[in-house]
Scaffold this motif. Structure first.
Motif, PDB file in Angstrom:
ATOM      1  N   LYS A  55      -3.025   3.540  17.192  1.00 42.14           N
ATOM      2  CA  LYS A  55      -3.131   4.295  18.433  1.00 42.14           C
ATOM      3  C   LYS A  55      -3.867   5.615  18.210  1.00 42.14           C
ATOM      4  O   LYS A  55      -4.536   6.118  19.103  1.00 42.14           O
ATOM      5  CB  LYS A  55      -1.726   4.583  18.999  1.00 42.14           C
ATOM      6  CG  LYS A  55      -0.981   3.334  19.417  1.00 42.14           C
ATOM      7  CD  LYS A  55       0.375   3.642  20.019  1.00 42.14           C
ATOM      8  CE  LYS A  55       1.408   4.112  19.010  1.00 42.14           C
ATOM      9  NZ  LYS A  55       1.788   3.109  18.009  1.00 42.14           N
ATOM     10  N   THR A  56      -3.722   6.150  16.995  1.00 44.68           N
ATOM     11  CA  THR A  56      -4.247   7.497  16.760  1.00 44.68           C
ATOM     12  C   THR A  56      -5.770   7.561  16.917  1.00 44.68           C
ATOM     13  O   THR A  56      -6.298   8.516  17.481  1.00 44.68           O
ATOM     14  CB  THR A  56      -3.841   7.978  15.350  1.00 44.68           C
ATOM     15  OG1 THR A  56      -2.515   7.517  15.096  1.00 44.68           O
ATOM     16  CG2 THR A  56      -3.859   9.473  15.260  1.00 44.68           C
ATOM     17  N   VAL A  57      -6.450   6.549  16.423  1.00 43.87           N
ATOM     18  CA  VAL A  57      -7.910   6.542  16.530  1.00 43.87           C
ATOM     19  C   VAL A  57      -8.328   6.556  17.999  1.00 43.87           C
ATOM     20  O   VAL A  57      -9.270   7.256  18.388  1.00 43.87           O
ATOM     21  CB  VAL A  57      -8.479   5.263  15.874  1.00 43.87           C
ATOM     22  CG1 VAL A  57      -9.990   5.313  15.868  1.00 43.87           C
ATOM     23  CG2 VAL A  57      -7.942   5.096  14.485  1.00 43.87           C
ATOM     24  N   ARG A  80       1.029  -1.258   5.582  1.00 43.82           N
ATOM     25  CA  ARG A  80      -0.165  -0.644   6.168  1.00 43.82           C
ATOM     26  C   ARG A  80      -1.383  -0.815   5.277  1.00 43.82           C
ATOM     27  O   ARG A  80      -2.482  -0.464   5.664  1.00 43.82           O
ATOM     28  CB  ARG A  80       0.093   0.838   6.400  1.00 43.82           C
ATOM     29  CG  ARG A  80       1.167   1.015   7.418  1.00 43.82           C
ATOM     30  CD  ARG A  80       1.502   2.448   7.693  1.00 43.82           C
ATOM     31  NE  ARG A  80       2.151   2.472   8.996  1.00 43.82           N
ATOM     32  CZ  ARG A  80       1.730   3.178  10.021  1.00 43.82           C
ATOM     33  NH1 ARG A  80       0.690   3.963   9.910  1.00 43.82           N
ATOM     34  NH2 ARG A  80       2.362   3.107  11.156  1.00 43.82           N
ATOM     35  N   ARG A 126      -3.493  -7.013   7.787  1.00 43.98           N
ATOM     36  CA  ARG A 126      -2.095  -6.601   7.673  1.00 43.98           C
ATOM     37  C   ARG A 126      -1.238  -7.815   7.398  1.00 43.98           C
ATOM     38  O   ARG A 126      -1.395  -8.842   8.056  1.00 43.98           O
ATOM     39  CB  ARG A 126      -1.612  -5.964   8.974  1.00 43.98           C
ATOM     40  CG  ARG A 126      -2.258  -4.668   9.288  1.00 43.98           C
ATOM     41  CD  ARG A 126      -1.580  -3.533   8.534  1.00 43.98           C
ATOM     42  NE  ARG A 126      -2.408  -2.333   8.611  1.00 43.98           N
ATOM     43  CZ  ARG A 126      -2.377  -1.498   9.634  1.00 43.98           C
ATOM     44  NH1 ARG A 126      -1.577  -1.724  10.638  1.00 43.98           N
ATOM     45  NH2 ARG A 126      -3.147  -0.443   9.653  1.00 43.98           N
ATOM     46  N   PRO A 160      -0.820   4.244   3.246  1.00 48.64           N
ATOM     47  CA  PRO A 160      -1.080   2.808   3.101  1.00 48.64           C
ATOM     48  C   PRO A 160      -0.678   2.227   1.731  1.00 48.64           C
ATOM     49  O   PRO A 160      -0.336   1.050   1.651  1.00 48.64           O
ATOM     50  CB  PRO A 160      -2.594   2.697   3.299  1.00 48.64           C
ATOM     51  CG  PRO A 160      -2.964   3.899   4.086  1.00 48.64           C
ATOM     52  CD  PRO A 160      -2.007   4.968   3.690  1.00 48.64           C
ATOM     53  N   PRO A 171      -4.595  -4.242  13.003  1.00 45.99           N
ATOM     54  CA  PRO A 171      -5.839  -4.315  12.242  1.00 45.99           C
ATOM     55  C   PRO A 171      -5.824  -5.509  11.297  1.00 45.99           C
ATOM     56  O   PRO A 171      -4.761  -5.894  10.798  1.00 45.99           O
ATOM     57  CB  PRO A 171      -5.844  -3.005  11.460  1.00 45.99           C
ATOM     58  CG  PRO A 171      -5.035  -2.065  12.264  1.00 45.99           C
ATOM     59  CD  PRO A 171      -3.987  -2.900  12.926  1.00 45.99           C
ATOM     60  N   ASP A 204     -13.796  -1.126  11.421  1.00 47.71           N
ATOM     61  CA  ASP A 204     -14.174  -1.353  12.811  1.00 47.71           C
ATOM     62  C   ASP A 204     -12.917  -1.332  13.659  1.00 47.71           C
ATOM     63  O   ASP A 204     -11.853  -1.758  13.206  1.00 47.71           O
ATOM     64  CB  ASP A 204     -14.840  -2.725  12.972  1.00 47.71           C
ATOM     65  CG  ASP A 204     -16.202  -2.742  12.299  1.00 47.71           C
ATOM     66  OD1 ASP A 204     -16.862  -1.685  12.277  1.00 47.71           O
ATOM     67  OD2 ASP A 204     -16.579  -3.810  11.780  1.00 47.71           O
ATOM     68  N   LEU A 205     -13.063  -0.890  14.895  1.00 50.00           N
ATOM     69  CA  LEU A 205     -11.909  -0.949  15.794  1.00 50.00           C
ATOM     70  C   LEU A 205     -11.583  -2.410  16.094  1.00 50.00           C
ATOM     71  O   LEU A 205     -12.481  -3.256  16.141  1.00 50.00           O
ATOM     72  CB  LEU A 205     -12.215  -0.211  17.099  1.00 50.00           C
ATOM     73  CG  LEU A 205     -12.459   1.292  17.000  1.00 50.00           C
ATOM     74  CD1 LEU A 205     -12.529   1.901  18.397  1.00 50.00           C
ATOM     75  CD2 LEU A 205     -11.366   1.980  16.192  1.00 50.00           C
ATOM     76  N   ASP A 248       2.105   7.913   7.432  1.00 51.15           N
ATOM     77  CA  ASP A 248       1.129   6.875   7.176  1.00 51.15           C
ATOM     78  C   ASP A 248       0.566   6.973   5.756  1.00 51.15           C
ATOM     79  O   ASP A 248      -0.311   7.767   5.484  1.00 51.15           O
ATOM     80  CB  ASP A 248       0.003   7.020   8.214  1.00 51.15           C
ATOM     81  CG  ASP A 248      -1.047   5.941   8.057  1.00 51.15           C
ATOM     82  OD1 ASP A 248      -0.710   4.856   7.559  1.00 51.15           O
ATOM     83  OD2 ASP A 248      -2.203   6.204   8.431  1.00 51.15           O
ATOM     84  N   ASP A 303       2.374  -1.480  18.986  1.00 46.26           N
ATOM     85  CA  ASP A 303       3.401  -1.534  17.963  1.00 46.26           C
ATOM     86  C   ASP A 303       3.037  -0.597  16.811  1.00 46.26           C
ATOM     87  O   ASP A 303       1.894  -0.191  16.656  1.00 46.26           O
ATOM     88  CB  ASP A 303       3.551  -2.982  17.470  1.00 46.26           C
ATOM     89  CG  ASP A 303       4.969  -3.255  16.997  1.00 46.26           C
ATOM     90  OD1 ASP A 303       5.722  -2.271  16.775  1.00 46.26           O
ATOM     91  OD2 ASP A 303       5.327  -4.428  16.851  1.00 46.26           O
ATOM     92  N   VAL A 304       4.045  -0.287  16.039  1.00 51.20           N
ATOM     93  CA  VAL A 304       3.867   0.561  14.872  1.00 51.20           C
ATOM     94  C   VAL A 304       2.689   0.048  14.039  1.00 51.20           C
ATOM     95  O   VAL A 304       2.629  -1.129  13.724  1.00 51.20           O
ATOM     96  CB  VAL A 304       5.142   0.495  14.016  1.00 51.20           C
ATOM     97  CG1 VAL A 304       5.069   1.478  12.892  1.00 51.20           C
ATOM     98  CG2 VAL A 304       6.358   0.734  14.864  1.00 51.20           C
ATOM     99  N   GLY A 305       1.745   0.929  13.732  1.00 53.69           N
ATOM    100  CA  GLY A 305       0.633   0.535  12.867  1.00 53.69           C
ATOM    101  C   GLY A 305      -0.531  -0.115  13.592  1.00 53.69           C
ATOM    102  O   GLY A 305      -1.501  -0.534  12.963  1.00 53.69           O
ATOM    103  N   SER A 306      -0.466  -0.180  14.922  1.00 57.74           N
ATOM    104  CA  SER A 306      -1.536  -0.860  15.652  1.00 57.74           C
ATOM    105  C   SER A 306      -2.782   0.022  15.782  1.00 57.74           C
ATOM    106  O   SER A 306      -3.826  -0.442  16.228  1.00 57.74           O
ATOM    107  CB  SER A 306      -1.045  -1.294  17.032  1.00 57.74           C
ATOM    108  OG  SER A 306      -0.649  -0.162  17.781  1.00 57.74           O
TER     109      SER A 306
END
Ligand code: ADP
Ligand code: MG
Length: 689
Positions: free
Chosen positions: A300-302, A583, A452, A556, A449, A266-267, A554, A295-298
């Motif tokens: 953003k891409t989705v 990740r 983490r 994980p 997410p 889920d977002l 990326d 921040d890194v890993g937050s």
């Protein structure tokens, strides 16, 4: 009132051309060519009382002078003033200097005094011969040292600025006050002409330390103006953009829903909020100008993918631009995975795509390809889109404003503009947001997410390398994967690649039970991609890499990172690198491998990395330790070059800027033009916008 440079004495066509290359086109521009530092030549120091390490003016008689022959000949002159002696050393000298500097001559020298093996010395001082009995006054002002270019000596700058300053004081040249009066009064700042005159020719009692640190009220006066100029220039740029028209994309598309339902997670609330902010912008008929900062890993891409689907679902094309090949490839992989099942195939464009492949890519973009992913190559000439509706720029601080604008122009049909989404992981301190990003809407994904775990970070001296290698072996034995990052600063790709190869070789010998891969910037895109894919699939246990993996990669399952020579890296870079682990579900760790002894700054950096993983704190600290140019990576882009201002030091001045900027933009547009012209320079850099 503007005076031509050729009105000045000693300025002919040649000098005029040189000056023009430096952006100096009129006499007024000379006044804004400001000293870098100052030298105090206003009084003579007794040699016996000089402290080594200081730059001083001394005068004395030559006691002895000789050419000392060694591997390189050197002219050594012993100077004495009765209180002490100093050796002047000249490694480069001409024959006539031997006579000029002969025993008995009286010399006045300026330079740094050092403690040498044979007592005090000055290497290559500047000097004048004093004619005995003739009065030779010392300087009555601090001596400014100007930034210069090859072939332009300090004397030239003094001669030119002298004339410009005289014109100013004689009223032949007028410097228009562009700051609102209320502002200068409230801050008790000097007038522009006073400030300029003071900075060019500080009186002997001036506080050199404050001036050198650019912390003098006269400099604050100019810094304020410069910061304001940058702010209004960026704001105006973004306002003008916003005033244009863009396709309104109000309705959620089926593809967005499908995409969300297929995501294995889920977002986060932050992602949902930012998604809503973006879609609300996209539903307007003016181009979105939004910066998404997380921040890194937050994740953003989705969020970017959702925006892309909205545009594509409405029949518009999307371009995604990333600053490095490896990051762009990462996007290509991720987006392909998401989009191919929906029947959408991204077009790949980087500078390495050439020949027929390039022709095919360009043709697809010019006709109906829905989405292009790539590097700078996307904004270059020859690339044309049929119906570009959304531009997504990742890690934008690596791009200059003009590069970003060039890509936007690809979708411009005269009246309309694509929407623009900028994503950055480098946390931007408020001070920078107020200048470089002024006028952009900002969204923050301020939540990671769930699940983490912060990365455990340790700093380990290189003498314990063996231990670290055993730790890698143990981790990889437990099905975990690891990165080993080789770093060399300011060396070529080739040297970095060599170093990484050597490390990989060594690790392969010591860890022959592991599968060890290698990526570096000299590899072909296909090779890199193959290695990255093997690593993603778990076929490679340990990936030895140069800092090419810094952004965006990326995987994980990778939960251990070793960073070699961590003491040489800046905080932003360390934070980016460390963001590659932590990740997945397992506890991750990062080992900062350093070579002792550590300098003070390096120790502070490693300490902060051990203490926090909060990108904002790290960015603030980075700004404090290194200055803003480094934080934004402007050394590469030349995007934010301040002449006087310094975002770290002048943070206190920035508070007042937004209000003044707003009022200027609203009520005094003509002042805005002049401010921009004066400080940001030729506004045509951003022309066509
Ligand atoms: P960045 O903001 O650094 O670009 P990414 O978009 O690459 O981060 O996301 C990092 C990882 O987190 C990816 O593997 C992505 O699939 C995953 N991710 C993104 N959003 C979530 C979420 N809400 N829950 C779990 N994982 C997520
Ligand atoms: Mg990213």
């Amino acid at each position: 009132m503007s005076q031509a440079l050729t009105d000045l004495q000693g300025v002919g066509p040649r000098l005029q051309e040189r000056l023009s290359e430096l952006g100096i086109h009129a006499v007024e521009d000379l006044l804004f060519h400001l000293p870098l530092r100052y030298e105090d030549r206003t009084h003579l120091h007794a040699i016996g009382a000089v402290r080594p390490g200081t730059r001083v003016l001394i005068e004395g008689e030559v006691e002895h002078s000789a050419i000392v022959r060694g591997r390189r000949s050197m002219l050594v002159v012993v100077l004495s003033d009765g209180t002490g002696r100093v050796n002047l050393r000249f490694f480069h000298f001409r024959a006539h200097q031997k006579t000029q500097l002969a025993r008995g001559a009286t010399l006045r020298c300026f330079g740094e005094v050092r403690a040498g093996y044979q007592g005090l010395e000055m290497v290559h001082p500047s000097y004048t011969r004093i004619v005995p009995g003739r009065e030779t006054p010392v300087a009555d002002r601090l001596t400014p040292i100007y930034p210069s270019a090859e072939g332009l000596g300090q004397n030239t700058w003094i001669r030119l600025t002298d004339q410009a300053l005289s014109a100013l004081s004689a009223g032949k040249l007028e410097l228009e006050e562009l700051l609102p009066e209320g502002m200068t009064r409230n801050l008790r700042l000097p007038s522009l002409a006073e400030a300029i005159t003071y900075i060019h020719r500080p009186p002997p009692d001036a506080d050199v330390t404050a001036l050198t640190e650019r912390n003098h009220p006269a400099q604050h006066r100019l810094a304020m103006e410069e910061l304001l100029a940058h702010n209004v220039s960026m704001q105006r740029l973004h306002r003008r953009q916003r005033a244009r028209s863009a396709p309104a994309l109000p309705a959620e598309t089926e593809s967005e829903q499908k995409f969300l339902s297929r995501l294995p997670f889920d977002l986060t609330r932050a992602q949902l909020r930012v998604r809503d902010e973006i879609t609300s912008d996209l539903s307007q008929s003016h181009p979105m100008q939004r910066l998404v900062h997380g921040d890194v890993g937050s994740g953003k891409t989705v969020v970017a993918a959702l925006a892309a689907l909205r545009a594509m679902g409405n029949g518009y094309q999307v371009a995604i631009m990333a600053p490095t090949e490896i990051l762009a490839e990462q996007h290509l992989r991720v987006f392909s995975e998401w989009l191919l099942p929906m029947g959408i195939e991204p077009i790949w464009l980087s500078s390495k795509v050439t020949g027929k492949a390039r022709t095919a890519a360009l043709e697809a973009l010019a006709t109906d390809a829905p989405i292009a992913i790539g590097t700078h190559a996307l904004m270059q000439e020859g690339v044309a889109f049929r119906r570009l509706g959304l531009v997504i720029v990742d890690e934008q601080h690596r791009f200059g404003v003009h590069q970003r604008m060039a890509l936007l122009e690809k979708g411009s049909d005269g009246s309309g503009q694509p929407h623009q989404l900028i994503m950055t992981a480098t946390p931007i301190p408020r001070t920078l947001a107020m200048t470089a990003y002024a006028g952009l809407e900002v969204s923050v994904i301020d939540e990671l997410p769930a699940g983490r775990k912060p990365v455990t970070t340790v700093a380990v001296g290189n003498e314990r390398r063996g231990e670290v290698i055993r730790r890698v072996a143990a981790a990889c034995g437990e099905e975990r994967q690891a990165y080993w990052v080789c770093t060399l600063i300011e060396e070529s790709d080739a040297i970095q690649a060599q170093a990484a190869e050597a490390v990989a070789q060594d690790l392969r010998e010591r860890l022959d039970e592991l599968n060890i891969g290698l990526v570096h910037g000299r590899m072909k895109a296909a090779e890199k991609q193959a290695v990255m894919q093997d690593f993603e699939r778990g076929n490679i246990h340990l990936l030895v890499a140069t800092t090419v993996i810094e952004v965006g990669v990326d995987v994980p399952n990778a939960s251990l990172m070793i960073i070699e020579n961590a003491e040489r890296l800046g905080l932003a870079q360390l934070h980016q690198l460390r963001g590659r682990v932590g990740r997945g579900a397992v506890q991750s760790s990062c080992v900062l491998l350093y070579t002792a002894p550590l300098g003070d700054l390096a120790r502070q950096r490693l300490d902060i990395m051990r203490q926090t993983s909060d990108g904002f704190r790290i960015a603030e600290k980075d700004l404090e330790l290194r200055g803003p140019g480094e934080v934004l990576g402007t050394r590469q882009t030349g995007m934010l070059q301040f002449r006087v201002a310094d975002l770290a030091r002048d943070a206190h001045l920035l508070q007042r800027i937004p209000a003044v900027a707003d009022s200027l933009l609203k009520h005094h547009p003509e002042q805005v033009d002049k401010l921009i012209k004066r400080w940001v320079g030729d506004a045509s850099r951003f022309a066509g916008v």
